[in-house]
Design a protein around this motif. Structure first.
Motif, PDB file in Angstrom:
ATOM      1  N   ALA A   1       0.791  -1.237  -0.194  1.00 38.54           N
ATOM      2  CA  ALA A   1       0.075  -0.001   0.071  1.00 38.54           C
ATOM      3  C   ALA A   1       0.913   1.427   0.014  1.00 38.54           C
ATOM      4  CB  ALA A   1      -0.960  -0.090   1.359  1.00 38.54           C
ATOM      5  N   ILE A   2       0.805   2.099  -0.985  1.00 35.79           N
ATOM      6  CA  ILE A   2       1.901   3.060  -1.396  1.00 35.79           C
ATOM      7  C   ILE A   2       0.954   4.261  -1.703  1.00 35.79           C
ATOM      8  CG2 ILE A   2       3.981   1.805  -1.629  1.00 35.79           C
ATOM      9  CD1 ILE A   2       3.133   2.475  -4.793  1.00 35.79           C
ATOM     10  N   ALA A   3       0.041   4.783  -0.849  1.00 36.89           N
ATOM     11  CA  ALA A   3      -1.161   5.789  -1.489  1.00 36.89           C
ATOM     12  C   ALA A   3      -0.018   7.012  -1.581  1.00 36.89           C
ATOM     13  CB  ALA A   3      -1.828   5.730  -0.491  1.00 36.89           C
ATOM     14  N   GLY A   4      -0.349   7.630  -2.681  1.00 36.46           N
ATOM     15  CA  GLY A   4       0.374   9.293  -2.888  1.00 36.46           C
ATOM     16  C   GLY A   4       1.802   8.994  -3.684  1.00 36.46           C
ATOM     17  N   PHE A   5       2.347   7.754  -3.899  1.00 41.05           N
ATOM     18  CA  PHE A   5       3.630   7.566  -4.574  1.00 41.05           C
ATOM     19  C   PHE A   5       3.241   7.345  -5.988  1.00 41.05           C
ATOM     20  CE2 PHE A   5       5.248   6.958  -0.382  1.00 41.05           C
ATOM     21  CZ  PHE A   5       6.492   7.252  -0.262  1.00 41.05           C
ATOM     22  N   GLY A   6       4.062   8.092  -6.898  1.00 42.17           N
ATOM     23  CA  GLY A   6       3.992   7.788  -8.242  1.00 42.17           C
ATOM     24  C   GLY A   6       4.904   6.844  -8.812  1.00 42.17           C
ATOM     25  N   GLU A   7       4.838   6.303  -9.880  1.00 40.67           N
ATOM     26  CA  GLU A   7       6.021   5.315 -10.522  1.00 40.67           C
ATOM     27  C   GLU A   7       7.285   6.160 -10.352  1.00 40.67           C
ATOM     28  OE1 GLU A   7       4.782   3.774 -14.222  1.00 40.67           O
ATOM     29  OE2 GLU A   7       2.685   3.526 -13.777  1.00 40.67           O
ATOM     30  N   ASP A   8       7.314   7.151 -10.527  1.00 43.02           N
ATOM     31  CA  ASP A   8       8.857   7.803 -10.673  1.00 43.02           C
ATOM     32  C   ASP A   8       9.504   8.049  -9.241  1.00 43.02           C
ATOM     33  OD1 ASP A   8       6.648   9.768 -10.238  1.00 43.02           O
ATOM     34  OD2 ASP A   8       8.244  11.430 -10.870  1.00 43.02           O
ATOM     35  N   GLU A   9       8.731   7.683  -8.128  1.00 45.09           N
ATOM     36  CA  GLU A   9       9.191   7.801  -6.922  1.00 45.09           C
ATOM     37  C   GLU A   9       9.498   6.606  -6.527  1.00 45.09           C
ATOM     38  OE1 GLU A   9       6.867  11.890  -5.557  1.00 45.09           O
ATOM     39  OE2 GLU A   9       5.697  10.096  -5.739  1.00 45.09           O
ATOM     40  N   LEU A  10       9.150   5.426  -7.200  1.00 46.08           N
ATOM     41  CA  LEU A  10       9.768   4.121  -6.624  1.00 46.08           C
ATOM     42  C   LEU A  10      10.783   3.545  -7.390  1.00 46.08           C
ATOM     43  CD1 LEU A  10       5.886   2.977  -6.625  1.00 46.08           C
ATOM     44  CD2 LEU A  10       6.977   3.380  -4.671  1.00 46.08           C
TER      45      LEU A  10
ATOM     46  N   ILE B   1      -2.263  10.751   6.294  1.00 43.00           N
ATOM     47  CA  ILE B   1      -1.781  10.057   5.281  1.00 43.00           C
ATOM     48  C   ILE B   1      -0.418  10.008   5.270  1.00 43.00           C
ATOM     49  CG2 ILE B   1      -1.621   9.732   2.485  1.00 43.00           C
ATOM     50  CD1 ILE B   1      -4.628  11.094   2.672  1.00 43.00           C
ATOM     51  N   ALA B   2       0.397   8.933   5.356  1.00 45.98           N
ATOM     52  CA  ALA B   2       1.899   8.850   5.672  1.00 45.98           C
ATOM     53  C   ALA B   2       2.411   9.124   4.125  1.00 45.98           C
ATOM     54  CB  ALA B   2       2.291   7.509   6.046  1.00 45.98           C
ATOM     55  N   GLU B   3       3.363  10.194   4.176  1.00 48.85           N
ATOM     56  CA  GLU B   3       3.916  10.559   2.983  1.00 48.85           C
ATOM     57  C   GLU B   3       5.595  10.441   3.041  1.00 48.85           C
ATOM     58  OE1 GLU B   3       2.512  14.361   1.721  1.00 48.85           O
ATOM     59  OE2 GLU B   3       0.638  13.533   0.917  1.00 48.85           O
ATOM     60  N   ARG B   4       5.931   9.601   4.019  1.00 49.31           N
ATOM     61  CA  ARG B   4       7.221   9.311   4.337  1.00 49.31           C
ATOM     62  C   ARG B   4       7.990   8.530   3.316  1.00 49.31           C
ATOM     63  NH1 ARG B   4       4.356   7.081   8.740  1.00 49.31           N
ATOM     64  NH2 ARG B   4       4.837   5.002   8.889  1.00 49.31           N
ATOM     65  N   ASN B   5       9.111   8.525   3.241  1.00 47.11           N
ATOM     66  CA  ASN B   5      10.056   7.817   2.362  1.00 47.11           C
ATOM     67  C   ASN B   5      10.196   6.515   3.214  1.00 47.11           C
ATOM     68  OD1 ASN B   5      10.649   9.984   0.641  1.00 47.11           O
ATOM     69  ND2 ASN B   5      12.535  10.350   1.582  1.00 47.11           N
ATOM     70  N   PHE B   6      10.255   5.366   2.315  1.00 51.91           N
ATOM     71  CA  PHE B   6      10.551   3.974   2.923  1.00 51.91           C
ATOM     72  C   PHE B   6      11.426   3.072   2.277  1.00 51.91           C
ATOM     73  CE2 PHE B   6       7.181   3.591  -0.395  1.00 51.91           C
ATOM     74  CZ  PHE B   6       7.615   2.310  -1.102  1.00 51.91           C
ATOM     75  N   GLU B   7      11.992   2.203   2.881  1.00 55.23           N
ATOM     76  CA  GLU B   7      12.820   1.001   2.236  1.00 55.23           C
ATOM     77  C   GLU B   7      12.326  -0.159   2.891  1.00 55.23           C
ATOM     78  OE1 GLU B   7      17.467   0.109   2.774  1.00 55.23           O
ATOM     79  OE2 GLU B   7      17.014   1.855   1.642  1.00 55.23           O
ATOM     80  N   ARG B   8      12.011  -1.050   2.109  1.00 55.52           N
ATOM     81  CA  ARG B   8      11.486  -2.465   2.725  1.00 55.52           C
ATOM     82  C   ARG B   8      12.319  -3.472   1.772  1.00 55.52           C
ATOM     83  NH1 ARG B   8       8.474  -4.570   6.334  1.00 55.52           N
ATOM     84  NH2 ARG B   8       7.179  -2.857   6.504  1.00 55.52           N
ATOM     85  N   LYS B   9      12.978  -4.437   2.491  1.00 56.68           N
ATOM     86  CA  LYS B   9      13.688  -5.466   2.031  1.00 56.68           C
ATOM     87  C   LYS B   9      12.887  -6.802   2.211  1.00 56.68           C
ATOM     88  CE  LYS B   9      18.186  -3.413   2.734  1.00 56.68           C
ATOM     89  NZ  LYS B   9      19.404  -3.680   3.570  1.00 56.68           N
ATOM     90  N   PHE B  10      13.054  -7.695   1.150  1.00 59.81           N
ATOM     91  CA  PHE B  10      12.542  -9.155   1.186  1.00 59.81           C
ATOM     92  C   PHE B  10      13.534 -10.000   0.811  1.00 59.81           C
ATOM     93  CE2 PHE B  10       9.057  -6.390   0.085  1.00 59.81           C
ATOM     94  CZ  PHE B  10       7.906  -6.512   1.113  1.00 59.81           C
TER      95      PHE B  10
END
Length: 158
Positions: free
Chosen positions: A53-62, A91-100
């Motif tokens: 769930a990445i509400a508010g993020f565009g493709e260019d920001e991922l 609405i959380a508009e913070r940067n994130f980093e997730r590892k799998f």
């Protein structure tokens, strides 16, 4: 949670050091934040999907990267709150980093963004050499020695 010591396994299991390293990494797992929430689902035999769930993020920001069986998903937002005043910002508009951590032979086949959700498609592609194969069994009477096979010496106990 208590720490587990896997060092006795290192001296007993030869060739399983990769598995022991994965277990060590899982125990020492870096604390990952709960943001953004995600699902992991099985979509078919050897097919998986991660939905974030990445509400508010565009493709260019991922960005999505894989390296050494690790999938890294990053979201970098430009600061758009300048000049805006919020009474409540839920609405959380913070940067994130997730590892799998990915298993061997898991490949990322695609990603898409729709309705505030990032879908990452994964598939397990086991090489043909590692797949099980059927071995034909002959009836024994049709076994022949070809000319390149050395003759077997007959041993007797006389």
């Amino acid at each position: 949670m208590s720490n587990l010591d896997f060092s006795p396994f290192y001296r007993s299991f030869i060739g399983f050091d990769h598995l022991a390293n994965l277990m060590d990494a899982a125990v020492r797992n870096e604390k990952q934040p709960a943001y953004p929430p995600y699902n992991i689902e099985v979509t078919g035999e050897d097919q998986y999907r991660i939905t974030m769930a990445i509400a508010g993020f565009g493709e260019d920001e991922l960005s999505i990267e894989t390296e050494h069986n690790t999938l890294l998903v990053k979201g970098q937002r430009a600061d758009k709150t300048e000049g805006r005043r919020f009474l409540h910002q839920g609405i959380a508009e913070r940067n994130f980093e997730r590892k799998f951590q990915l298993s061997d032979y898991i490949k990322v086949t695609g990603a898409s963004v729709a309705n505030g959700l990032l879908h990452i498609e994964l598939v397990r592609e086991v090489p043909e050499a590692l797949k099980p194969r059927k071995i034909a069994i002959s009836n024994g009477s049709s076994t022949t020695l070809n000319s390149s096979t050395p003759a077997l010496a007959q041993v007797s106990n006389a």
